[in-house]
Motif scaffolding. Structure first.
Motif, PDB file in Angstrom:
ATOM      1  N   UNK A 127       0.873  -1.174   0.000  1.00 60.48           N
ATOM      2  CA  UNK A 127       0.000   0.000   0.000  1.00 60.48           C
ATOM      3  C   UNK A 127       0.910   1.224   0.000  1.00 60.48           C
ATOM      4  N   UNK A 128       0.968   1.928  -1.128  1.00 61.45           N
ATOM      5  CA  UNK A 128       1.985   2.954  -1.342  1.00 61.45           C
ATOM      6  C   UNK A 128       1.351   4.319  -1.532  1.00 61.45           C
ATOM      7  N   UNK A 129       1.670   5.238  -0.603  1.00 58.77           N
ATOM      8  CA  UNK A 129       1.117   6.585  -0.654  1.00 58.77           C
ATOM      9  C   UNK A 129       2.145   7.573  -1.195  1.00 58.77           C
ATOM     10  N   UNK A 130       1.735   8.396  -2.143  1.00 55.95           N
ATOM     11  CA  UNK A 130       2.527   9.536  -2.601  1.00 55.95           C
ATOM     12  C   UNK A 130       3.924   9.074  -3.053  1.00 55.95           C
ATOM     13  N   UNK A 131       5.003   9.580  -2.420  1.00 50.52           N
ATOM     14  CA  UNK A 131       6.350   9.159  -2.814  1.00 50.52           C
ATOM     15  C   UNK A 131       6.565   7.666  -2.586  1.00 50.52           C
ATOM     16  N   UNK A 132       5.730   7.069  -1.754  1.00 46.96           N
ATOM     17  CA  UNK A 132       5.812   5.624  -1.574  1.00 46.96           C
ATOM     18  C   UNK A 132       5.614   4.868  -2.871  1.00 46.96           C
ATOM     19  N   UNK A 133       4.896   5.467  -3.835  1.00 47.33           N
ATOM     20  CA  UNK A 133       4.760   4.843  -5.143  1.00 47.33           C
ATOM     21  C   UNK A 133       6.098   4.695  -5.843  1.00 47.33           C
ATOM     22  N   UNK A 134       6.989   5.677  -5.667  1.00 45.85           N
ATOM     23  CA  UNK A 134       8.337   5.575  -6.219  1.00 45.85           C
ATOM     24  C   UNK A 134       9.100   4.427  -5.574  1.00 45.85           C
ATOM     25  N   UNK A 135       8.968   4.304  -4.258  1.00 47.66           N
ATOM     26  CA  UNK A 135       9.689   3.266  -3.531  1.00 47.66           C
ATOM     27  C   UNK A 135       9.202   1.878  -3.948  1.00 47.66           C
ATOM     28  N   UNK A 136       7.894   1.714  -4.099  1.00 45.40           N
ATOM     29  CA  UNK A 136       7.357   0.427  -4.535  1.00 45.40           C
ATOM     30  C   UNK A 136       7.842   0.098  -5.945  1.00 45.40           C
ATOM     31  N   UNK A 228      13.906  14.692  -3.796  1.00 45.30           N
ATOM     32  CA  UNK A 228      13.446  15.493  -4.918  1.00 45.30           C
ATOM     33  C   UNK A 228      14.423  15.587  -6.064  1.00 45.30           C
ATOM     34  N   UNK A 229      15.665  15.172  -5.846  1.00 44.79           N
ATOM     35  CA  UNK A 229      16.696  15.292  -6.878  1.00 44.79           C
ATOM     36  C   UNK A 229      16.764  14.082  -7.807  1.00 44.79           C
ATOM     37  N   UNK A 230      15.994  13.053  -7.506  1.00 43.47           N
ATOM     38  CA  UNK A 230      16.016  11.871  -8.363  1.00 43.47           C
ATOM     39  C   UNK A 230      15.337  12.160  -9.704  1.00 43.47           C
ATOM     40  N   UNK A 231      15.696  11.392 -10.711  1.00 46.32           N
ATOM     41  CA  UNK A 231      15.042  11.470 -12.020  1.00 46.32           C
ATOM     42  C   UNK A 231      14.779  10.047 -12.491  1.00 46.32           C
ATOM     43  N   UNK A 232      13.513   9.622 -12.390  1.00 43.22           N
ATOM     44  CA  UNK A 232      13.147   8.235 -12.684  1.00 43.22           C
ATOM     45  C   UNK A 232      11.772   8.206 -13.343  1.00 43.22           C
ATOM     46  N   UNK A 233      11.619   7.372 -14.353  1.00 44.11           N
ATOM     47  CA  UNK A 233      10.322   7.109 -14.977  1.00 44.11           C
ATOM     48  C   UNK A 233      10.067   5.612 -14.871  1.00 44.11           C
ATOM     49  N   UNK A 234       8.966   5.245 -14.226  1.00 45.30           N
ATOM     50  CA  UNK A 234       8.694   3.834 -13.939  1.00 45.30           C
ATOM     51  C   UNK A 234       7.618   3.218 -14.832  1.00 45.30           C
ATOM     52  N   UNK A 235       7.312   3.852 -15.951  1.00 41.53           N
ATOM     53  CA  UNK A 235       6.284   3.286 -16.820  1.00 41.53           C
ATOM     54  C   UNK A 235       6.634   1.878 -17.284  1.00 41.53           C
ATOM     55  N   UNK A 236       7.929   1.619 -17.503  1.00 39.87           N
ATOM     56  CA  UNK A 236       8.336   0.277 -17.939  1.00 39.87           C
ATOM     57  C   UNK A 236       8.045  -0.762 -16.875  1.00 39.87           C
ATOM     58  N   UNK A 237       8.209  -0.383 -15.607  1.00 34.08           N
ATOM     59  CA  UNK A 237       7.898  -1.295 -14.498  1.00 34.08           C
ATOM     60  C   UNK A 237       6.401  -1.550 -14.428  1.00 34.08           C
ATOM     61  N   UNK A 238       5.626  -0.493 -14.550  1.00 38.69           N
ATOM     62  CA  UNK A 238       4.174  -0.627 -14.457  1.00 38.69           C
ATOM     63  C   UNK A 238       3.615  -1.498 -15.571  1.00 38.69           C
ATOM     64  N   UNK A 239       4.155  -1.368 -16.769  1.00 39.38           N
ATOM     65  CA  UNK A 239       3.648  -2.149 -17.906  1.00 39.38           C
ATOM     66  C   UNK A 239       3.822  -3.652 -17.691  1.00 39.38           C
TER      67      UNK A 239
END
Length: 303
Positions: A127-136, A228-239
């Motif tokens: 169960x991932x809230x807000x920035x927790x979505x990045x961590x998951x 806040x300094x990270x740069x990540x796109x997780x669309x590949x993970x979600x797909x």
């Protein structure tokens, strides 16, 4: 894409936690507190409540928050049937706050893996809230979904540091970024006060506001800046996700726009979407009864 659905390590202590004013459940819930060594040896504080033998729900909080954000879940009837686990992310709450330990996704992934293995969680629902979505997403990228029952993205971010990612944040949140990252105390305090006011759509009690501001300010500026300094796109993970996914988002979110939830659903076609009308960034707090009911119903699909 589904339409919005009105749903429905060793313990360092063990105690029965009395209910507070923020807890709607009228009985005590046994809570165990653990210290787990995460990525790079960082000590993570983990709170573990409810049915020790029940299906595990692993709650992952957001930016500059801590496990206490989930108190309306940890102290609820969910504990009668589920094992409720909430960690303080590295840099937050009572977990270690080292410098230079926040930029690598592998470290965040190792933290979640350490909690899962250290507490013996069998196929937890994340169960991932807000920035927790990045961590998951960090966890899923490095460890896959094989040992996860499902994911509930709650007002969640899944990308950061790109033009598209900034477009999924609310203007009110974007305006606070310089103050949230500065080490100058007076500017930082003002930005954090404003940030806390954005967590809910309706005004909360002074007691709740003081508590939330206290643990929000407990996160050092160097941690907030590093996140806040990270740069990540997780669309590949979600797909690649095939486990059940629930997207929960407040329609009045002034931190992460509902467009972020709809984006997740567009990338994960089997995702179920639940939009909370009249609710802001914290649906699990602002409408805890509905949120807990929907989470329990979603969990029934995951195991």
């Amino acid at each position: 894409m589904d339409s919005p659905t009105p749903f429905l390590a060793l313990p360092s202590s063990s105690r029965s936690t009395p209910m507070g004013v923020d807890s709607p459940f009228p009985e005590s819930i046994t809570r165990r507190v653990h210290t787990v060594r995460g990525g790079g040896g960082v000590a993570l504080r983990v709170h573990d409540a409810g049915d020790l033998h029940g299906p595990p729900l692993l709650f992952i909080h957001g930016f500059s928050q801590c496990h206490r954000a989930w108190r309306r879940q940890l102290h609820s009837a969910l504990g009668l049937g589920f094992r409720l686990v909430a960690l303080d992310l590295r840099g937050h709450g009572d977990s270690d706050k080292p410098r230079g330990a926040y930029g690598e996704g592998r470290l965040w992934a190792d933290d979640i893996q350490a909690v899962i293995t250290g507490l013996g969680l069998d196929n937890p629902l994340l169960v991932a809230w807000s920035y927790g979505g990045m961590v998951v997403c960090d966890y899923l990228r490095h460890y896959g979904e094989q040992h996860v029952a499902g994911v509930n993205f709650v007002s969640a971010m899944v990308k950061i540091g790109t033009e598209e990612a900034f477009g999924l944040l609310a203007p009110q949140m974007l305006s606070l970024i310089p103050g949230l990252f500065t080490p100058e105390e007076s500017l930082c305090h003002a930005a954090l006060e404003r940030f806390v006011s954005l967590l809910h759509h309706e005004e909360v009690s002074q007691e709740t506001r003081r508590l939330e501001l206290a643990y929000t300010e407990g996160v050092p500026a160097h941690v907030r800046e590093a996140l806040g300094s990270r740069s990540v796109d997780n669309d590949d993970v979600l797909r690649r996700l095939s486990v059940p996914v629930l997207v929960s988002h407040g329609q009045e979110d002034r931190v992460v726009l509902p467009a972020s939830g709809w984006h997740i659903a567009s990338v994960v076609p089997h995702a179920q979407v639940s939009i909370f009308g009249g609710i802001g960034h914290s649906p699990f707090w602002e409408d805890a009864r509905r949120f807990n009911r929907e989470l329990a119903a979603f969990a029934a699909r995951c195991w």
